[in-house]
Design an enzyme around this catalytic site. Structure first.
Site, PDB file in Angstrom:
ATOM      1  N   HIS A 161     -14.600  -5.196  -2.049  1.00 58.32           N
ATOM      2  CA  HIS A 161     -13.937  -4.374  -1.034  1.00 58.32           C
ATOM      3  C   HIS A 161     -14.055  -2.912  -1.437  1.00 58.32           C
ATOM      4  O   HIS A 161     -13.822  -2.543  -2.589  1.00 58.32           O
ATOM      5  CB  HIS A 161     -12.463  -4.796  -0.921  1.00 58.32           C
ATOM      6  CG  HIS A 161     -11.639  -3.818  -0.148  1.00 58.32           C
ATOM      7  ND1 HIS A 161     -12.022  -3.361   1.086  1.00 58.32           N
ATOM      8  CD2 HIS A 161     -10.474  -3.196  -0.447  1.00 58.32           C
ATOM      9  CE1 HIS A 161     -11.117  -2.495   1.514  1.00 58.32           C
ATOM     10  NE2 HIS A 161     -10.167  -2.377   0.604  1.00 58.32           N
ATOM     11  N   CYS A 213      -7.112  -6.173   3.634  1.00 57.29           N
ATOM     12  CA  CYS A 213      -8.472  -5.853   3.163  1.00 57.29           C
ATOM     13  C   CYS A 213      -9.229  -7.085   2.642  1.00 57.29           C
ATOM     14  O   CYS A 213     -10.430  -7.006   2.382  1.00 57.29           O
ATOM     15  CB  CYS A 213      -8.421  -4.776   2.092  1.00 57.29           C
ATOM     16  SG  CYS A 213      -7.555  -3.290   2.642  1.00 57.29           S
ATOM     17  N   ASN A 241     -12.192   3.692   3.012  1.00 52.56           N
ATOM     18  CA  ASN A 241     -11.718   2.304   2.962  1.00 52.56           C
ATOM     19  C   ASN A 241     -11.500   1.825   4.397  1.00 52.56           C
ATOM     20  O   ASN A 241     -10.580   2.286   5.068  1.00 52.56           O
ATOM     21  CB  ASN A 241     -10.414   2.280   2.158  1.00 52.56           C
ATOM     22  CG  ASN A 241      -9.807   0.890   2.052  1.00 52.56           C
ATOM     23  OD1 ASN A 241     -10.187  -0.025   2.774  1.00 52.56           O
ATOM     24  ND2 ASN A 241      -8.849   0.740   1.151  1.00 52.56           N
TER      25      ASN A 241
HETATM   26  O1  UT7 Z   1      -7.356  -1.570  -0.074  1.00 59.05           O
HETATM   27  C1  UT7 Z   1      -6.609  -1.077  -1.159  1.00 59.05           C
HETATM   28  C2  UT7 Z   1      -6.190   0.329  -0.790  1.00 59.05           C
HETATM   29  N1  UT7 Z   1      -5.627   1.093  -1.841  1.00 59.05           N
HETATM   30  C3  UT7 Z   1      -6.320   1.751  -2.788  1.00 59.05           C
HETATM   31  O2  UT7 Z   1      -7.514   1.684  -2.928  1.00 59.05           O
HETATM   32  C4  UT7 Z   1      -5.552   2.703  -3.663  1.00 59.05           C
HETATM   33  C5  UT7 Z   1      -5.715   2.507  -5.101  1.00 59.05           C
HETATM   34  N2  UT7 Z   1      -5.159   3.651  -5.765  1.00 59.05           N
HETATM   35  C6  UT7 Z   1      -5.850   4.805  -5.913  1.00 59.05           C
HETATM   36  O3  UT7 Z   1      -7.008   4.868  -5.581  1.00 59.05           O
HETATM   37  C7  UT7 Z   1      -5.169   5.971  -6.542  1.00 59.05           C
HETATM   38  O4  UT7 Z   1      -3.902   5.588  -6.997  1.00 59.05           O
HETATM   39  C8  UT7 Z   1      -5.034   7.156  -5.547  1.00 59.05           C
HETATM   40  C9  UT7 Z   1      -6.431   7.731  -5.269  1.00 59.05           C
HETATM   41  C10 UT7 Z   1      -4.399   6.713  -4.253  1.00 59.05           C
HETATM   42  C11 UT7 Z   1      -4.179   8.263  -6.141  1.00 59.05           C
HETATM   43  O5  UT7 Z   1      -4.693   8.664  -7.384  1.00 59.05           O
HETATM   44  P1  UT7 Z   1      -3.695   8.875  -8.602  1.00 59.05           P
HETATM   45  O6  UT7 Z   1      -4.519   9.324  -9.719  1.00 59.05           O
HETATM   46  O7  UT7 Z   1      -2.923   7.608  -8.754  1.00 59.05           O
HETATM   47  O8  UT7 Z   1      -2.804  10.091  -8.095  1.00 59.05           O
HETATM   48  P2  UT7 Z   1      -1.229  10.190  -7.876  1.00 59.05           P
HETATM   49  O9  UT7 Z   1      -0.815   9.418  -6.662  1.00 59.05           O
HETATM   50  O10 UT7 Z   1      -0.533   9.893  -9.154  1.00 59.05           O
HETATM   51  O11 UT7 Z   1      -1.104  11.717  -7.571  1.00 59.05           O
HETATM   52  C12 UT7 Z   1      -1.480  12.708  -8.531  1.00 59.05           C
HETATM   53  C13 UT7 Z   1      -1.284  14.065  -7.913  1.00 59.05           C
HETATM   54  C14 UT7 Z   1       0.107  14.267  -7.312  1.00 59.05           C
HETATM   55  O12 UT7 Z   1       0.497  15.600  -7.582  1.00 59.05           O
HETATM   56  P3  UT7 Z   1       1.555  15.936  -8.737  1.00 59.05           P
HETATM   57  O13 UT7 Z   1       2.790  15.162  -8.356  1.00 59.05           O
HETATM   58  O14 UT7 Z   1       0.920  15.441 -10.002  1.00 59.05           O
HETATM   59  O15 UT7 Z   1       1.676  17.405  -8.629  1.00 59.05           O
HETATM   60  C15 UT7 Z   1      -0.125  14.100  -5.848  1.00 59.05           C
HETATM   61  O16 UT7 Z   1       0.809  14.795  -5.070  1.00 59.05           O
HETATM   62  O17 UT7 Z   1      -2.224  14.259  -6.855  1.00 59.05           O
HETATM   63  C16 UT7 Z   1      -1.501  14.703  -5.686  1.00 59.05           C
HETATM   64  N3  UT7 Z   1      -2.194  14.206  -4.496  1.00 59.05           N
HETATM   65  C17 UT7 Z   1      -3.144  14.932  -3.864  1.00 59.05           C
HETATM   66  N4  UT7 Z   1      -3.654  16.153  -4.070  1.00 59.05           N
HETATM   67  C18 UT7 Z   1      -4.613  16.578  -3.235  1.00 59.05           C
HETATM   68  C19 UT7 Z   1      -2.054  13.013  -3.890  1.00 59.05           C
HETATM   69  N5  UT7 Z   1      -2.891  12.940  -2.837  1.00 59.05           N
HETATM   70  C20 UT7 Z   1      -3.569  14.113  -2.796  1.00 59.05           C
HETATM   71  C21 UT7 Z   1      -4.590  14.621  -1.970  1.00 59.05           C
HETATM   72  N6  UT7 Z   1      -5.077  15.845  -2.217  1.00 59.05           N
HETATM   73  N7  UT7 Z   1      -5.101  13.913  -0.925  1.00 59.05           N
END
Ligand code: UT7
Length: 320
Positions: A247, A113, A277
């Site tokens: 980005h 990225c 993204n």
């Molecule tokens: O170019 C760089 C690219 N990368 C990025 O930009 C990513 C940077 N990171 C982020 O933006 C965030 O970490 C995410 C948006 C990817 C995730 O957000 P988070 O607040 O860190 O969520 P998490 O991964 O801790 O997941 C929280 C919950 C989980 O459920 P439980 O275990 O708490 O029951 C996940 O299973 O959200 C669940 N989850 C979803 N639910 C609905 C994860 N993805 C999804 C989804 N829809 N798409």
């Protein structure tokens, strides 16, 4: 020798795909979750068979037209991509052939990225050395090809697209005021596609894997730091930046970066809501949109920033 951006173009494939469209395709997610965690409402996805060089071609034609140049005027082609058409030849050579350019220096840059910011910096150094005068720098991605559509934590975040700029030598006014590039391979494991092709088979894992929270924290820290470094190198106060284009990974990363830099959100160009993204394409896509809609004007200072797998990060401060 200075270098100036003289033309910008971009391209998004197909129609916008909404969060509800993804849910309807069987991904266990919701519009509410995606919007609240990422700010993403839509992304564009390439058709089967539509490649990074195809998207890059459309963006390049628009950038060349904006610069008033023909493909044959270009003597350097750099394509930033992590989703190349082939293992080789480079996507830059394939794009060169589609554009009908012969003889220019052409190669790909792999910095995920941060790729566009890396590519623009490399082009600026080629021009500063006097060896080249007219560069085409392209970010082109079909990330939909490397997503695991059963991993809802990653597949909802990305989209496909391309952006391109023409960078030309200028004897008098500098366009690019300062650049800064960094990498720290110790963090390679938090965002990767850890697979390869060997003996006709895929070895390892050919899908994008990510530790979202580690990436989030890393991105916010380095985006603020590298913008500061770039400002200092140019002797420009952060308050004198007219527009910030980080980005486009996630609206919360953009907001946290702007907060750390004490830049108001109305000076930040945001496309992540409609593009998702798009990796190396995200910065030139956002730049093109804001130039074409008249927000970014000649003479203004724009900070372009990338961060991505590697880990890599960097910034380019441009006077338009
Ligand atoms: O170019 C760089 C690219 N990368 C990025 O930009 C990513 C940077 N990171 C982020 O933006 C965030 O970490 C995410 C948006 C990817 C995730 O957000 P988070 O607040 O860190 O969520 P998490 O991964 O801790 O997941 C929280 C919950 C989980 O459920 P439980 O275990 O708490 O029951 C996940 O299973 O959200 C669940 N989850 C979803 N639910 C609905 C994860 N993805 C999804 C989804 N829809 N798409």
């Amino acid at each position: 020798m200075f270098s100036r951006i003289t033309g910008i173009g971009s391209f998004l494939p197909g129609q916008p795909v909404s969060n509800d469209d993804l849910a309807r395709r069987g991904i266990e997610t919701s519009d509410e979750w995606i919007v609240s965690r990422t700010g993403i409402h839509f992304r564009h996805l390439a058709e089967n068979g539509e490649t990074a060089s195809d998207l890059g071609l459309q963006a390049s034609r628009r950038a060349l037209a904006a610069a008033g140049l023909e493909a044959s005027d270009i003597d350097l082609i750099i394509v930033a991509t992590s989703t190349p058409d082939f293992i080789f030849p480079s996507t830059a050579c394939l794009l060169q052939s589609k554009l009908g350019n012969q003889g220019a220096t052409a190669f790909d840059v792999q910095a995920v990225c941060s790729g566009f910011v890396y590519g623009l910096t490399i082009a600026e150094k080629f021009i500063a050395s006097g060896s080249h005068r007219r560069a085409l720098v392209v970010g082109a991605e079909v990330f939909s090809r490397i997503l695991d559509w059963s991993d809802r934590g990653t597949c909802v975040l990305f989209g496909d697209g391309a952006g391109a700029v023409v960078l030309e030598a200028s004897d008098d006014r500098p366009g690019i005021l300062a650049t800064a590039l960094h990498a720290d391979g110790a963090h390679h494991g938090i965002l990767s596609v850890p697979g390869s092709v060997c003996g006709g088979k895929v070895t390892g894992d050919p899908f994008l894997r990510m530790d979202g929270q580690a990436v989030f924290k890393f991105a916010v820290r380095v985006l603020a730091e590298v913008a500061d470094e770039c400002c200092q190198a140019a002797g420009v106060a952060p308050s004198d930046i007219d527009w910030l284009i980080p980005h486009q990974a996630n609206i919360r990363i953009l907001e946290a970066t702007a907060r750390r830099m004490k830049v108001a959100m109305d000076k930040v160009i945001v496309t992540v809501d409609r593009h998702g993204n798009t990796s190396a394409a995200s910065v030139p896509l956002a730049l093109d949109e804001a130039v074409r809609d008249g927000r970014i004007r000649a003479g203004q200072k724009v900070m372009l920033e990338g961060v991505g797998g590697g880990f890599t990060w960097g910034a380019v401060l441009v006077e338009m």
